[in-house]
Design an enzyme around this catalytic site. Structure first.
Site, short mmCIF file in Angstrom:
data_model
loop_
_atom_site.label_atom_id
_atom_site.label_comp_id
_atom_site.label_asym_id
_atom_site.label_seq_id
_atom_site.Cartn_x
_atom_site.Cartn_y
_atom_site.Cartn_z
N ILE A 57 -17.97 -54.99 19.41
CA ILE A 57 -17.97 -56.26 20.14
C ILE A 57 -16.55 -56.65 20.54
O ILE A 57 -16.32 -57.12 21.65
CB ILE A 57 -18.63 -57.37 19.29
N HIS A 58 -15.59 -56.42 19.64
CA HIS A 58 -14.20 -56.77 19.92
C HIS A 58 -13.51 -55.77 20.85
O HIS A 58 -12.45 -56.06 21.38
CB HIS A 58 -13.40 -56.87 18.61
N GLY A 59 -14.09 -54.60 21.00
CA GLY A 59 -13.49 -53.59 21.86
C GLY A 59 -12.17 -53.11 21.28
O GLY A 59 -11.99 -53.01 20.07
N GLY A 60 -11.20 -52.85 22.13
CA GLY A 60 -9.90 -52.35 21.70
C GLY A 60 -9.14 -53.32 20.82
O GLY A 60 -8.33 -52.92 19.98
N GLU A 83 -16.87 -46.28 -4.45
CA GLU A 83 -17.94 -46.75 -5.33
C GLU A 83 -18.89 -45.61 -5.67
O GLU A 83 -19.99 -45.84 -6.12
CB GLU A 83 -18.73 -47.88 -4.64
N GLY A 84 -18.46 -44.41 -5.47
CA GLY A 84 -19.35 -43.26 -5.64
C GLY A 84 -19.89 -42.97 -4.27
O GLY A 84 -20.49 -43.84 -3.64
N THR A 85 -19.66 -41.77 -3.77
CA THR A 85 -20.04 -41.49 -2.40
C THR A 85 -21.53 -41.75 -2.18
O THR A 85 -22.33 -41.72 -3.11
CB THR A 85 -19.74 -40.03 -2.02
N SER A 86 -21.87 -42.00 -0.94
CA SER A 86 -23.28 -42.24 -0.60
C SER A 86 -24.13 -41.04 -1.01
O SER A 86 -25.28 -41.22 -1.43
CB SER A 86 -23.42 -42.51 0.90
#
Length: 115
Positions: A57-60, A83-86
């Protein structure tokens, strides 16, 4: 844009409910390995998705240090790693699912898995 906000708010509440469910089960003395892993996995992946959408939404400008979204995205992106990989969370969840252990309303229900 409003529908996106509604969808992301709904996703946030789903993550919050996963955390509350795990906390409630823990408080009642249950082993919450699966529930904690589900909450961590879902919340961390959702944080990345929400920040990614905000960045789009903010773009660059989203990459500039002048905007808070830059830091939020950076912080959200690292959460699934420290937090422990997905992938590790998925392994914990799948192990519990294969064992067939589920908690429903505070009771342990063993499910038989047939092949």
């Amino acid at each position: 844009m409003k529908f996106t906000e509604v969808a992301k708010t709904t996703e946030f509440v789903k993550g919050e409910l996963l955390v509350w469910n795990a906390a409630n089960l823990r408080q009642n003395g249950f082993n919450i390995n699966k529930e904690a892993a589900m909450a961590k996995y879902y919340a961390s992946e959702n944080a990345v998705a929400v920040c990614n959408r905000a960045l789009q939404i903010h773009g660059g400008y989203g990459y500039m240090k002048d905007y808070a979204i830059e830091r939020m995205y950076r912080d959200a992106r690292i959460v699934p790693l420290y937090e422990g990989t997905s992938e590790v969370q998925k392994m914990v969840i799948s192990r519990a699912v294969i064992k067939g252990i589920t908690f429903i309303r505070g009771r342990t229900i063993l499910q038989e898995i047939t092949s």
